[in-house]
Design a protein around this motif. Structure first.
Motif, PDB file in Angstrom:
ATOM      1  N   GLN A  23       6.147   2.129  -0.280  1.00 14.61           N
ATOM      2  CA  GLN A  23       6.950   0.942  -0.026  1.00 14.61           C
ATOM      3  C   GLN A  23       8.157   1.307   0.824  1.00 14.61           C
ATOM      4  O   GLN A  23       8.556   2.468   0.854  1.00 14.61           O
ATOM      5  N   THR A  24       8.749   0.285   1.423  1.00 20.38           N
ATOM      6  CA  THR A  24      10.002   0.485   2.160  1.00 20.38           C
ATOM      7  C   THR A  24      10.988   1.260   1.276  1.00 20.38           C
ATOM      8  O   THR A  24      11.686   2.157   1.747  1.00 20.38           O
TER       9      THR A  24
ATOM     10  N   GLY B 190      -0.073   0.349   3.823  1.00 20.37           N
ATOM     11  CA  GLY B 190       0.644  -0.901   4.036  1.00 20.37           C
ATOM     12  C   GLY B 190       0.011  -2.094   3.374  1.00 20.37           C
ATOM     13  O   GLY B 190       0.668  -3.107   3.154  1.00 20.37           O
TER      14      GLY B 190
ATOM     15  N   ASP C 141       4.003  -4.033  -8.211  1.00 15.34           N
ATOM     16  CA  ASP C 141       2.568  -4.081  -7.921  1.00 15.34           C
ATOM     17  C   ASP C 141       1.797  -3.891  -9.228  1.00 15.34           C
ATOM     18  O   ASP C 141       2.182  -3.072 -10.063  1.00 15.34           O
TER      19      ASP C 141
ATOM     20  N   PRO D 251      -3.954  -3.355   1.063  1.00 21.19           N
ATOM     21  CA  PRO D 251      -5.199  -2.825   0.489  1.00 21.19           C
ATOM     22  C   PRO D 251      -6.238  -2.514   1.562  1.00 21.19           C
ATOM     23  O   PRO D 251      -6.369  -3.247   2.545  1.00 21.19           O
TER      24      PRO D 251
ATOM     25  N   ASN E  99       1.729 -10.130   1.779  1.00 16.94           N
ATOM     26  CA  ASN E  99       1.518  -9.050   2.727  1.00 16.94           C
ATOM     27  C   ASN E  99       0.583  -9.543   3.833  1.00 16.94           C
ATOM     28  O   ASN E  99      -0.614  -9.677   3.633  1.00 16.94           O
TER      29      ASN E  99
ATOM     30  N   ARG F 194       0.585  -7.901  -5.830  1.00 18.73           N
ATOM     31  CA  ARG F 194       1.986  -7.998  -6.230  1.00 18.73           C
ATOM     32  C   ARG F 194       2.165  -8.804  -7.510  1.00 18.73           C
ATOM     33  O   ARG F 194       1.432  -9.746  -7.775  1.00 18.73           O
TER      34      ARG F 194
ATOM     35  N   ASP G  79      -6.246   6.735   2.406  1.00 19.42           N
ATOM     36  CA  ASP G  79      -5.450   5.576   2.026  1.00 19.42           C
ATOM     37  C   ASP G  79      -4.217   6.109   1.309  1.00 19.42           C
ATOM     38  O   ASP G  79      -4.330   6.964   0.435  1.00 19.42           O
ATOM     39  N   ASN G  80      -3.042   5.651   1.693  1.00 20.36           N
ATOM     40  CA  ASN G  80      -1.857   6.044   0.928  1.00 20.36           C
ATOM     41  C   ASN G  80      -1.013   4.810   0.665  1.00 20.36           C
ATOM     42  O   ASN G  80      -0.955   3.887   1.457  1.00 20.36           O
TER      43      ASN G  80
ATOM     44  N   ARG H  67       5.364  -7.139   5.073  1.00 18.40           N
ATOM     45  CA  ARG H  67       5.781  -7.719   3.805  1.00 18.40           C
ATOM     46  C   ARG H  67       6.706  -8.908   4.057  1.00 18.40           C
ATOM     47  O   ARG H  67       7.695  -8.786   4.768  1.00 18.40           O
TER      48      ARG H  67
HETATM   49  P1  AMP Z   1       6.362  -2.436   2.574  1.00 23.92           P
HETATM   50  O1  AMP Z   1       7.610  -2.205   1.813  1.00 23.92           O
HETATM   51  O2  AMP Z   1       6.519  -3.461   3.641  1.00 23.92           O
HETATM   52  O3  AMP Z   1       5.767  -1.164   3.068  1.00 23.92           O
HETATM   53  O4  AMP Z   1       5.317  -3.063   1.560  1.00 23.92           O
HETATM   54  C1  AMP Z   1       4.992  -2.383   0.385  1.00 23.92           C
HETATM   55  C2  AMP Z   1       3.924  -3.121  -0.347  1.00 23.92           C
HETATM   56  O5  AMP Z   1       2.714  -3.127   0.429  1.00 23.92           O
HETATM   57  C3  AMP Z   1       3.531  -2.470  -1.642  1.00 23.92           C
HETATM   58  O6  AMP Z   1       4.404  -2.818  -2.702  1.00 23.92           O
HETATM   59  C4  AMP Z   1       2.116  -2.971  -1.841  1.00 23.92           C
HETATM   60  O7  AMP Z   1       2.112  -4.280  -2.351  1.00 23.92           O
HETATM   61  C5  AMP Z   1       1.583  -2.988  -0.421  1.00 23.92           C
HETATM   62  N1  AMP Z   1       0.886  -1.738  -0.079  1.00 23.92           N
HETATM   63  C6  AMP Z   1       1.366  -0.698   0.636  1.00 23.92           C
HETATM   64  N2  AMP Z   1       0.439   0.272   0.784  1.00 23.92           N
HETATM   65  C7  AMP Z   1      -0.678  -0.146   0.135  1.00 23.92           C
HETATM   66  C8  AMP Z   1      -1.978   0.420  -0.095  1.00 23.92           C
HETATM   67  N3  AMP Z   1      -2.321   1.601   0.409  1.00 23.92           N
HETATM   68  N4  AMP Z   1      -2.854  -0.291  -0.845  1.00 23.92           N
HETATM   69  C9  AMP Z   1      -2.506  -1.504  -1.359  1.00 23.92           C
HETATM   70  N5  AMP Z   1      -1.301  -2.087  -1.165  1.00 23.92           N
HETATM   71  C10 AMP Z   1      -0.386  -1.428  -0.425  1.00 23.92           C
END
Ligand code: AMP
Length: 631
Positions: free
Chosen positions: A389-390, A364, A481, A366, A502, A496, A385-386, A507
């Motif tokens: 995105q939505t 979600g 990203d 960094p 975030n 981003r 860590d994974n 988000r």
């Molecule tokens: P959301 O759609 O609300 O899940 O947000 C997605 C965004 O969260 C991504 O485009 C990234 O900018 C950020 N994000 C999600 N997971 C990670 C991660 N493991 N490391 C870094 N940024 C992340």
């Protein structure tokens, strides 16, 4: 076990054979004729001709084999409730909710908006919708009336399922007045509002529209509502997410592809087995809640924990006591939650038997080094860590230990997951960056794998312009990203490329917050930027120009106005979007052509060099911000 590299290669070189194999993991009422139809890129249609039902796969098909095993474990430390629903009981509850929806005239293709706290009825409602082929749209309970109204207007729900109140850290958060206000604001009016009354807050009733859930189901103890078999491409849900404009995007998901992708991910990424317990600490209002509180664990025959509360009440041991009690094998959380726990004595983790836990997945936002190291040391388990995105619904980057165990690298969410043809591209030319350690936009070559968004709800054009046309000279999906890839193929996310921020893994679009602040009568203009924060990753900072600057001349005047503006954001968007501070300036830094210099504002707020300012119209604007931030 083969190598992950082979597995990934097969998924890209022969996607049809690869996904046909994965599709065996779910039940098909009618087998599909074609694995992938991609004659109109970038619109991918998976499992064409097939018919299935997500609720059948998540609930009904487990009733024979594991009917008496736990399916949904509801724990609320807010109301001191703990209820375990077996697959049989869940089957019954979902049918009751489905019967109530049916009685309100909801049928296949109708939208149902779900605005609820983390209670079992929210899960019943989601599953009941997909059971009858209705399309749900869950709106995070922390959002307020204007956020809700824009979603009601966009998805035009026939019915809304809601509750009297949520509760956070012991404080009741009433929902109904926000919902009534949202319905008043929206041009689309739902036929019915089904209310789950938890007895937490009184709610005003609109006769002829509002339905009390308990009374409606009283007569339906043994309701039987069969699953509606739908096409694999039938939309299962819409989930709104912030973009660069003020208007959230309705991410539309299909049925067959989503079920196949999630079911496979439990095996290949999360290493869960039927009969085990999955614990995701997210909220059903976010994509992680959709995929990994509700659908994926249940599809895979796992029990899932639905937790209402904060991680530190009644004490910071609460999550780990649940891991021990329910023998959680897979846990999923966000770095922010770990940073909250890190403030407490780690003995609260150590006192519990966590031997059932295979790994903790974090996503979600960094994951920073101190947080990752601390939790890895305390748990003595792999921290994975994974990144996703939505829009994608399941991981784009991860380690897939279910395919081949691999070491994680600090600061990297790992390698492209099977199904994703990930590329790094130059943002100016669209050219692919092949050499390691070059910064580019993280992009995905179409077709997107099963489970990813089909389109923006009723807006194919926005799907194309937001995602597929932002990289110049080629049709490729942009994640928005920045990233780099090292010599071993591991990716590192650098933030981003757009105005999305975030906050604590949530988000938010800065434009939405700006629009809300601008609605305050005293505000002439405002800029909102995301600023690095030790606990939440980022926080929103607002800089407003007033119509009458004298209003903020005194410290008291500024404080009152700041409070008023925050209240406006709370009431319109929800406290989740409230800026950490609203500061007042007489001018915003812009280019001579009138473009707001957001990056420069952000840099100044973070104490960094604002970079090239040759195009700035009036440098004193940035100095005002510098002075305010004590730079
Ligand atoms: P959301 O759609 O609300 O899940 O947000 C997605 C965004 O969260 C991504 O485009 C990234 O900018 C950020 N994000 C999600 N997971 C990670 C991660 N493991 N490391 C870094 N940024 C992340």
């Amino acid at each position: 076990m083969g190598t992950f590299a082979d597995f990934h290669r097969q998924s890209i070189e022969a996607p049809e054979a690869f996904w046909a194999e994965q599709a065996k993991g779910i039940h098909w009422h009618r087998p599909f004729d074609q694995v992938l139809q991609y004659d109109q890129p970038p619109f991918a249609r998976w499992f064409v001709g097939g018919q299935t039902n997500i609720c059948y796969n998540a609930v009904d098909r487990h009733v024979d084999a594991r009917g008496d095993q736990a399916a949904l474990i509801f724990v609320s430390t807010e109301t001191d409730t703990e209820t375990v629903y077996t697959f049989k009981q869940l089957h019954q509850e979902v049918q009751r909710m489905a019967a109530v929806l049916r009685a309100q005239g909801v049928g296949k293709g109708d939208r149902v908006l779900i605005y609820m706290p983390m209670i079992p009825e929210a899960a019943f409602a989601m599953l009941a919708c997909v059971r009858i082929g209705a399309i749900h749209s869950v709106v995070f309970g922390g959002f307020a009336s204007v956020s809700l109204a824009s979603r009601i207007d966009d998805c035009e729900p026939k019915a809304i399922v809601s509750a009297d109140a949520g509760s956070r850290a012991g404080k009741v958060v009433p929902y109904k007045h926000l919902l009534d206000e949202a319905i008043k604001l929206s041009s689309n009016k739902p036929n019915s509002v089904i209310m789950v009354d938890r007895g937490l807050a009184a709610w005003p009733r609109t006769e002829g529209r509002d339905v009390d859930y308990a009374s409606a189901c009283a007569a339906l103890t043994d309701a039987q509502v069969p699953c509606e078999w739908v096409d694999a491409t039938h939309p299962s849900y819409i989930l709104y997410t912030s973009g660069t404009t003020g208007k959230p995007k309705g991410v539309q998901r299909d049925t067959g592809g989503y079920a196949v992708a999630l079911n496979a991910s439990i095996q290949h990424i999360y290493m869960g087995q039927p009969g085990e317990t999955y614990f995701s600490t997210s909220d059903i209002g976010w994509v992680v809640g959709h995929s990994y509180i509700i659908y994926a664990p249940l599809l895979a025959g796992m029990a899932t924990i639905m937790y209402e509360g904060v991680p530190i009440r009644p004490d910071p041991a609460i999550w780990w006591s649940l891991v021990e009690k329910y023998k959680v094998s897979v846990m999923f959380s966000a770095p922010t939650a770990v940073r909250v726990l890190k403030k407490y004595d780690s003995s609260f983790i150590k006192k519990h038997d966590l031997s059932s836990l295979k790994a903790l997945f974090l996503a979600g936002e960094p994951l920073d080094e101190p947080t990752a190291n601390w939790i890895a040391d305390e748990l003595g388990r792999p921290i994975i860590d994974n990144y996703w995105q939505t829009e994608t619904g399941w991981p784009i980057l991860s380690i897939c230990n279910g395919v081949e165990p691999k070491a994680a690298k600090f600061g990297s969410p790992g390698l492209p997951v099977y199904g994703y043809n990930v590329k790094l591209v130059d943002d100016a030319t669209g050219e692919e960056l092949h050499e390691p350690n070059r910064k580019g936009v993280l992009a995905i070559e179409g077709p997107l794998p099963p489970g990813c968004m089909q389109t923006v709800w009723r807006n194919d054009e926005r799907f194309l312009s937001s995602y597929w046309r932002s990289v110049p000279n080629r049709l490729i999906y942009s994640t928005s990203d920045w990233a780099v890839r090292d010599e071993d193929g591991y990716y590192f996310i650098l933030g981003r490329t757009d105005d999305v921020i975030n906050v604590a893994g949530h988000r938010l679009g800065t434009r939405e917050i700006e629009e809300s602040i601008s609605s305050h009568a005293a505000v002439a203009e405002v800029a909102v930027v995301g600023v690095a924060d030790q606990l939440k990753g980022q926080v929103a900072m607002a800089f407003a120009v007033l119509k009458d600057a004298s209003l903020a001349e005194t410290a008291d005047g500024a404080r009152v106005l700041e409070g008023q503006i925050m209240k406006v954001v709370d009431e319109q968007l929800g406290a989740v979007a409230r800026p950490a501070r609203v500061r007042f300036v007489t001018l915003l830094p812009k280019t001579r052509s009138g473009k707001l210099l957001r990056r420069a504002i952000q840099a100044v707020c973070e104490g960094r060099d604002p970079g090239d300012l040759t195009t700035i119209d009036d440098p004193s604007a940035l100095r005002q911000i510098q002075d305010l931030m004590g730079a």
